[in-house]
Write a protein that holds these residues in place. Structure first.
Motif, mmCIF file in Angstrom:
data_model
loop_
_atom_site.group_PDB
_atom_site.id
_atom_site.type_symbol
_atom_site.label_atom_id
_atom_site.label_comp_id
_atom_site.label_asym_id
_atom_site.label_seq_id
_atom_site.Cartn_x
_atom_site.Cartn_y
_atom_site.Cartn_z
ATOM 1 N N LYS A 55 41.695 51.275 71.743
ATOM 2 C CA LYS A 55 42.305 51.689 72.951
ATOM 3 C C LYS A 55 43.129 50.343 73.475
ATOM 4 O O LYS A 55 44.225 50.596 73.800
ATOM 5 C CB LYS A 55 41.226 52.009 74.087
ATOM 6 C CG LYS A 55 40.730 53.593 73.776
ATOM 7 C CD LYS A 55 39.704 53.821 74.922
ATOM 8 C CE LYS A 55 38.918 55.247 74.264
ATOM 9 N NZ LYS A 55 38.077 55.621 75.534
ATOM 10 N N HIS A 56 42.328 49.275 73.185
ATOM 11 C CA HIS A 56 43.413 48.164 73.816
ATOM 12 C C HIS A 56 44.577 47.851 72.757
ATOM 13 O O HIS A 56 45.519 47.241 73.407
ATOM 14 C CB HIS A 56 42.197 46.897 73.594
ATOM 15 C CG HIS A 56 41.304 46.699 74.625
ATOM 16 N ND1 HIS A 56 41.504 46.745 75.992
ATOM 17 C CD2 HIS A 56 39.814 47.133 74.768
ATOM 18 C CE1 HIS A 56 40.568 46.478 76.484
ATOM 19 N NE2 HIS A 56 39.525 46.875 76.205
ATOM 20 N N ARG A 58 46.327 49.888 71.244
ATOM 21 C CA ARG A 58 47.019 51.086 71.258
ATOM 22 C C ARG A 58 47.027 51.762 69.685
ATOM 23 O O ARG A 58 48.071 52.098 69.186
ATOM 24 C CB ARG A 58 48.416 50.979 71.833
ATOM 25 C CG ARG A 58 48.347 50.698 72.894
ATOM 26 C CD ARG A 58 49.805 50.046 73.753
ATOM 27 N NE ARG A 58 50.760 50.933 73.517
ATOM 28 C CZ ARG A 58 52.065 50.881 73.943
ATOM 29 N NH1 ARG A 58 52.474 49.729 74.251
ATOM 30 N NH2 ARG A 58 53.061 51.881 73.649
ATOM 31 N N LEU A 60 46.561 54.009 66.525
ATOM 32 C CA LEU A 60 46.717 55.713 66.327
ATOM 33 C C LEU A 60 45.563 56.336 65.828
ATOM 34 O O LEU A 60 45.341 57.502 65.837
ATOM 35 C CB LEU A 60 48.051 55.701 65.291
ATOM 36 C CG LEU A 60 49.420 55.272 66.000
ATOM 37 C CD1 LEU A 60 50.492 55.520 65.054
ATOM 38 C CD2 LEU A 60 49.736 55.979 67.259
ATOM 39 N N ARG A 108 44.395 39.890 77.424
ATOM 40 C CA ARG A 108 44.130 40.464 76.331
ATOM 41 C C ARG A 108 42.868 40.724 75.382
ATOM 42 O O ARG A 108 41.967 39.775 76.142
ATOM 43 C CB ARG A 108 45.095 39.585 75.216
ATOM 44 C CG ARG A 108 44.568 38.179 74.801
ATOM 45 C CD ARG A 108 45.380 37.508 73.781
ATOM 46 N NE ARG A 108 44.719 36.539 73.456
ATOM 47 C CZ ARG A 108 44.331 36.398 72.239
ATOM 48 N NH1 ARG A 108 44.211 37.312 71.280
ATOM 49 N NH2 ARG A 108 43.764 34.949 71.681
ATOM 50 N N THR A 242 50.102 51.465 65.114
ATOM 51 C CA THR A 242 49.612 51.247 66.437
ATOM 52 C C THR A 242 51.005 51.754 67.462
ATOM 53 O O THR A 242 52.130 51.866 66.897
ATOM 54 C CB THR A 242 49.354 49.805 66.818
ATOM 55 O OG1 THR A 242 50.611 48.968 66.878
ATOM 56 C CG2 THR A 242 48.167 49.299 66.536
ATOM 57 N N ASP A 243 50.554 52.445 68.726
ATOM 58 C CA ASP A 243 51.734 53.053 69.343
ATOM 59 C C ASP A 243 52.475 51.889 69.920
ATOM 60 O O ASP A 243 52.612 51.769 71.119
ATOM 61 C CB ASP A 243 51.251 54.041 70.416
ATOM 62 C CG ASP A 243 52.258 54.789 71.099
ATOM 63 O OD1 ASP A 243 53.362 54.810 70.408
ATOM 64 O OD2 ASP A 243 51.954 55.142 72.247
ATOM 65 N N THR A 244 53.103 51.208 68.951
ATOM 66 C CA THR A 244 53.993 49.951 69.607
ATOM 67 C C THR A 244 55.311 49.904 68.630
ATOM 68 O O THR A 244 55.285 50.649 67.773
ATOM 69 C CB THR A 244 53.197 48.431 69.419
ATOM 70 O OG1 THR A 244 53.208 48.213 67.867
ATOM 71 C CG2 THR A 244 51.981 48.512 70.287
#
Length: 272
Positions: A55-56, A58, A60, A108, A242-244
């Motif tokens: 979760k930290h 992000r 997938l 972070r 990751t969602d980045t």
């Protein structure tokens, strides 16, 4: 008298591990996960760590947190390597004596390693080479090997990809400690003991067909420093999962030459 000396040495050494290798003494105020490494051998605990950490970052799925966390485990390995060379001593890094904590630091997520028994040290009794082999075999065969198998199964990955993250981190820290060594004697011991890790331990200690830390690196041009080279990662860290907008790292072994050239141009444009 001997016990007092060992306790003083342990206190000094632990202070260095705190300063350089993400060791902690107490539970962080903003900690959200605290689990013994031995518990991570169980699927439900491994899943819990990967989901919370995921979760930290992000993530997938559970694969990126598994590779990222394995990079943190490289600090654990580097810490024991440092102890052997710096102090001719070793802490007990058995799965039941180490707790990993996930917490927030300066905005972070970070992991901190906590020793339950931080006073007892293993020290060589005459045969330093034999003692060193015993310490390293315990770390890699009894702690890291089952831990990475568990994480790989939870994430649906081959454990080799996780070992690659540890190798990448360890060589980076090795270079850093060599550069910071305060004497030629320490520099020589750091070099000798790292080489012993590669030559004295057989692949079966790691449960792999080949020694996962004995690697030959490839290099690419440093886009920001013309004429200098960067070491490529041993395995992909899966940052692209990751969602980045991170995508592949510039030093990712999966990146093609064309993709790396495109990334190089983006890096140079971003630096202007």
């Amino acid at each position: 008298m001997e016990q007092a000396r060992n306790e003083a040495l342990a206190e000094r050494a632990l202070g260095e591990l705190e300063a350089q290798f993400f060791f902690i003494r107490g539970l962080p105020d903003e900690g959200e996960l605290s689990v013994k490494l031995a518990q991570l051998f169980e699927r439900r605990h491994a899943d819990m760590l990967l989901v919370k950490y995921g979760k930290h970052i992000r993530a997938l799925d559970e694969q990126a947190p598994a590779t990222y966390f394995s990079g943190w485990l490289g600090m654990l390995c580097a810490a024991q390597q440092y102890m052997i060379s710096r102090y001719d001593a070793a802490f007990d890094f058995s799965p039941g004596n180490l707790t990993v904590n996930l917490y927030q630091k300066e905005g972070r997520p970070v992991f901190g390693f906590r020793l339950h028994d931080a006073k007892t040290l293993s020290v060589p009794a005459g045969d330093r080479a034999g003692w060193r082999r015993q310490v390293l075999t315990a770390l890699y065969g009894e702690t890291l090997r089952p831990l990475l198998v568990s994480l790989a199964q939870a994430a649906g990955l081959d454990a080799g990809q996780l070992w690659g993250q540890i190798a990448t981190r360890m060589y980076y820290v090795r270079d850093m400690t060599l550069a910071q060594a305060d004497s030629e004697k320490l520099r020589a011991k750091l070099t000798e003991d790292f080489q012993a890790l590669l030559s004295d331990l057989t692949p079966d200690v790691f449960g792999r067909p080949r020694h996962p830390l004995d690697v030959k690196f490839r290099y690419v041009d440093d886009p920001r420093k013309p004429g200098e080279r960067l070491r490529m990662k041993v395995s992909c860290c899966l940052a692209y999962k990751t969602d980045t907008d991170h995508g592949y790292c510039y030093t990712c072994p999966r990146m093609s030459g064309t993709e790396r050239e495109e990334r190089k141009l983006k890096l140079l444009a971003g630096a202007k």
